[in-house]
Design an enzyme around this catalytic site. Sequence first.
Site, mmCIF file in Angstrom:
data_model
loop_
_atom_site.group_PDB
_atom_site.id
_atom_site.type_symbol
_atom_site.label_atom_id
_atom_site.label_comp_id
_atom_site.label_asym_id
_atom_site.label_seq_id
_atom_site.Cartn_x
_atom_site.Cartn_y
_atom_site.Cartn_z
ATOM 1 N N CYS A 1 0.856 -1.179 0.000
ATOM 2 C CA CYS A 1 0.000 0.000 0.000
ATOM 3 C C CYS A 1 0.899 1.238 0.000
ATOM 4 O O CYS A 1 2.120 1.143 0.110
ATOM 5 C CB CYS A 1 -0.901 0.000 1.238
ATOM 6 S SG CYS A 1 0.045 0.063 2.788
ATOM 7 N N HIS B 1 5.856 -5.257 8.585
ATOM 8 C CA HIS B 1 5.893 -6.640 9.045
ATOM 9 C C HIS B 1 6.078 -7.595 7.869
ATOM 10 O O HIS B 1 5.140 -8.259 7.424
ATOM 11 C CB HIS B 1 4.619 -6.963 9.832
ATOM 12 C CG HIS B 1 4.610 -6.367 11.198
ATOM 13 N ND1 HIS B 1 3.456 -6.080 11.892
ATOM 14 C CD2 HIS B 1 5.633 -5.988 12.008
ATOM 15 C CE1 HIS B 1 3.779 -5.557 13.069
ATOM 16 N NE2 HIS B 1 5.084 -5.498 13.156
ATOM 17 N N CYS C 1 2.669 5.656 8.936
ATOM 18 C CA CYS C 1 1.710 5.844 7.848
ATOM 19 C C CYS C 1 0.839 7.053 8.151
ATOM 20 O O CYS C 1 0.329 7.195 9.271
ATOM 21 C CB CYS C 1 0.844 4.599 7.713
ATOM 22 S SG CYS C 1 -0.513 4.805 6.518
ATOM 23 N N GLU D 1 0.869 -0.653 16.404
ATOM 24 C CA GLU D 1 -0.001 0.489 16.095
ATOM 25 C C GLU D 1 -0.843 0.869 17.311
ATOM 26 O O GLU D 1 -1.067 2.052 17.579
ATOM 27 C CB GLU D 1 -0.915 0.162 14.903
ATOM 28 C CG GLU D 1 -1.741 1.352 14.463
ATOM 29 C CD GLU D 1 -2.690 1.032 13.315
ATOM 30 O OE1 GLU D 1 -3.771 1.658 13.254
ATOM 31 O OE2 GLU D 1 -2.354 0.166 12.476
ATOM 32 N N THR E 1 -6.000 0.560 12.135
ATOM 33 C CA THR E 1 -6.281 0.721 10.697
ATOM 34 C C THR E 1 -6.330 -0.598 9.932
ATOM 35 O O THR E 1 -6.724 -0.614 8.763
ATOM 36 C CB THR E 1 -5.216 1.613 10.029
ATOM 37 O OG1 THR E 1 -3.943 0.976 10.129
ATOM 38 C CG2 THR E 1 -5.180 2.996 10.661
ATOM 39 N N ASN F 1 -3.022 -7.068 8.915
ATOM 40 C CA ASN F 1 -3.876 -7.047 7.723
ATOM 41 C C ASN F 1 -3.787 -8.369 6.958
ATOM 42 O O ASN F 1 -4.773 -8.829 6.386
ATOM 43 C CB ASN F 1 -3.549 -5.837 6.837
ATOM 44 C CG ASN F 1 -2.296 -6.005 6.024
ATOM 45 O OD1 ASN F 1 -2.324 -6.582 4.935
ATOM 46 N ND2 ASN F 1 -1.173 -5.512 6.526
#
Length: 316
Positions: free
Chosen positions: A19, A48, A103, A133, A172, A232
């Site tokens: 991303c 990661h 980010c 995070e 996120t 994610n």
Amino acid sequence: MAVEKKPLQLMIAAPRGFCAGVDRAIRIVELAIEKYGAPVYVRHEIVHNKFVVDGLKTRGAIFVETLDAVPDGVPVVFSAHGVPKAVPAKAEARGLSYFDATCPLVSKVHSQAERMVEQGRHILFIGHAGHPEVIGTFGQVPEGSMTLIETEEDARNVTPDDAHALGFLTQTTLSVDDTAQIIATLQQRFTDIQGPRGEDICYATSNRQAAVKAIAPQCQAFLVIGAPNSSNSMRLAELAAREGVKSRLIRRADEIDLDWLDGVTSLGITAGASAPEILVREVVEHLAQYFDVTEQEITTARETISFKLPRGLDQA
């Protein structure tokens, strides 16, 4: 006599892989090495993914878990996941040059947390305990200003001191569906609770989950390329299983279990937001050694977002 390969249809998700936040974070480390020379220290894995981290190590990056492990006089980069406020404050106190690769979408959550606390609200933060995070976001506000909500059960049982002065924010990289259920529970219980402006779950997480949902009904198994400590990526593997197909998370092609693919003629493939495209091609080429592979890319969204580099590196 050559053994005839069995056919295998690959349904490859688009979007997948890197991303904009991951792209930016990796570029920050690369540019810092170009500008200052090796070594450049990085607090925590920049993203990661072991392949990415190992590649940066060969170029002169040294990864450490605490600022105390960074010697004086060398630059340090903070990972894409974000850090508590105390970390840059400590770097400044030591006179260290640092670059924040957080980010921008995580930084947005940090700003929202500060704003809610300034308004006198206690924050119910939806996320996974111990994730960098989450640690970074909790570190933006005074201790005791936030309560972690990991599950719908947590949302049902939390008992804040003032039910009329609440806010909620989210990590996120969560499951879109699970998070929606948790938020619905909180909003049902606490009608005055204030949410973020727009969703906190980032566009890349949402898009990759939507792609898996679109492909899963058309295939018999699903491979997600990513790391076990990548939130994610884990959510993508869970989502594929929830959609009714057997799924596995793999880091590299050499983790593919051919017995697991026995009888499979259609295989979905995606990559988490910190997994580079080279690993997707590695998997496809590995499968082609054993199967008569055909590829179909299934596009469910197009991503055009990019983020600016920090001042001082944008001209490097």
